[in-house]
Enzyme design. Structure first.
Site, mmCIF file in Angstrom:
data_model
loop_
_atom_site.group_PDB
_atom_site.id
_atom_site.type_symbol
_atom_site.label_atom_id
_atom_site.label_comp_id
_atom_site.label_asym_id
_atom_site.label_seq_id
_atom_site.Cartn_x
_atom_site.Cartn_y
_atom_site.Cartn_z
ATOM 1 N N CYS A 169 0.755 -1.157 -0.016
ATOM 2 C CA CYS A 169 0.028 -0.064 -0.025
ATOM 3 C C CYS A 169 0.838 1.275 0.045
ATOM 4 O O CYS A 169 1.388 1.755 1.238
ATOM 5 C CB CYS A 169 -0.848 -0.165 1.272
ATOM 6 N N CYS A 192 -0.397 4.115 2.063
ATOM 7 C CA CYS A 192 -0.253 3.838 3.432
ATOM 8 C C CYS A 192 1.231 4.341 4.018
ATOM 9 O O CYS A 192 1.422 4.845 4.892
ATOM 10 C CB CYS A 192 -0.584 2.577 4.106
ATOM 11 N N ASP A 193 2.286 3.852 3.237
ATOM 12 C CA ASP A 193 3.399 3.577 3.595
ATOM 13 C C ASP A 193 4.396 4.541 2.930
ATOM 14 O O ASP A 193 5.513 4.656 3.470
ATOM 15 C CB ASP A 193 4.032 2.028 3.651
#
Ligand code: NDP
Length: 319
Positions: free
Chosen positions: A141, A144-145
């Site tokens: 992701c 997300c990261d």
């Protein structure tokens, strides 16, 4: 057999948000939380438990750890009377009411309304080191990261739109993004492929596969293997992002309609369809029915919507 008011299948943010709403409507919902399954999937708490810091969920100015967010949401749902059973839906019969769901643990549950929030699982390559380094340089992701990889050397695997989107997004942070794809031709749409190809920070490496991930505490390098002649090379890397697709968790629901990529088809009121017709009292929320946004906040929103629809449905059918 006791008849549940609302059975919520799935314990991610969509499932537990639905549970909060159903519980606060005094429906005493039962959440079938899933459990780790061989080959992946079935994670209690859903995909947020496999990420680290979540910085884009409104209300957390300084971010929140994914697992902590899910533990809090679960406690919030339980405070209002949600029950949680750690079992996994194996099959469902939506042909007559009350609907029944058989579990991997061998139980049969009956329910007046069912909310399916089984999510989607990112596909992984299946390398042993990949799971060990998940959250420590391996991610599925970018949204997300990506932020944690400022100035870093990153690799993205895949040749579809997900890989192109992830690679392009990661250039906001990384020094360089290498797209590794096993073929010279790409599945990605021409516009997304071109955007990635024209990005000066993106380099393409084809036809190659990622054969191994190196590093003890975090990702330090990869072994790439030429898809045609099998020659191998080891490259330094700070992160590996999987962009090889997601798998919606729909195996237990073969009679429900799916879209062309396999996600549950639901109408604008989150109602599931079978043969194009609404299945009354069966709703879908979260990533299992969303291949487009796949965000925690959109999943939570759909969980809320599905619960409100279930509450309305039960008011009409069981006044
Ligand atoms: P796709 O199935 O389109 O692409 C997956 C890619 O990963 C393919 O290139 C495939 O290779 C590769 N791959 C699959 N398994 C492996 C493996 N084990 N090892 C190495 N490579 C592998 O999935 P996407 O997630 O990219 O897209 C799914 C759908 O979502 C598509 O319809 C897409 O258009 C859509 N989407 C749209 C977006 C947008 O519009 N913004 C963004 C993201 C997705 P190969 O080509 O050899 O099969």
């Amino acid at each position: 057999m006791p008849e549940e008011n609302v059975l919520i299948i799935g314990s991610g943010i969509a499932g537990f948000t639905a549970a909060i709403y159903a519980a606060r409507a005094n429906l005493n919902p039962l959440v079938l939380s899933g459990m780790p399954l061989p080959g992946g999937g079935g994670v209690l708490g859903g995909q947020l438990t496999t990420t680290t810091e979540v910085e884009n969920f409104p209300g957390f100015e300084h971010g929140v750890q994914g697992p902590e967010l899910m533990a809090t949401v679960q406690r919030q749902a339980e405070r209002f009377g949600t029950r949680v059973e750690q079992d996994h839906a194996a099959s469902a019969d939506f042909s007559r009411r009350p609907y029944t769901v058989r579990t991997v643990g061998g139980k049969t549950l009956a329910a007046r309304a069912v909310i399916i929030a089984t999510g989607a699982s990112a596909k992984y390559l299946g390398l042993p080191a990949e799971q060990r380094l998940l959250g420590h340089g391996v991610s599925a992701c970018a949204t997300c990261d990506g932020f944690f990889f400022k100035g870093k050397e990153l690799y993205v695997v895949g040749g579809g739109d997900t890989a192109m989107e992830e690679a392009t997004f990661l250039t906001k942070f990384a020094a360089r993004v290498n797209v590794v794809h096993r073929r010279d031709a790409f599945k990605a749409s021409p516009i997304m492929l071109r955007r990635a190809q024209e990005n000066p920070k993106i380099r393409f490496k084809t036809p190659y596969a990622v054969a191994d991930v190196h590093g003890e505490a975090k990702v330090e390098g990869l072994t790439l293997e030429h898809a045609a002649n099998g020659s191998r090379e080891r490259v330094p890397a700070d992160g590996l992002f999987l962009g090889i697709g997601h798998q919606p968790n729909t195996a237990a629901f073969p009679t429900l309609d799916k879209d062309e990529v396999g996600y549950l088809r639901a109408d604008e009121r989150t109602r599931c369809l079978s043969g194009g017709a609404v299945v009354p009292g069966v709703f879908a929320a979260g990533d299992v029915s969303d291949s487009r946004y796949r965000q925690a906040i959109t999943a939570a929103g759909k969980g809320c919507a599905a619960a409100l629809e279930a509450i309305r449905f039960l008011e009409e059918t069981h006044p």
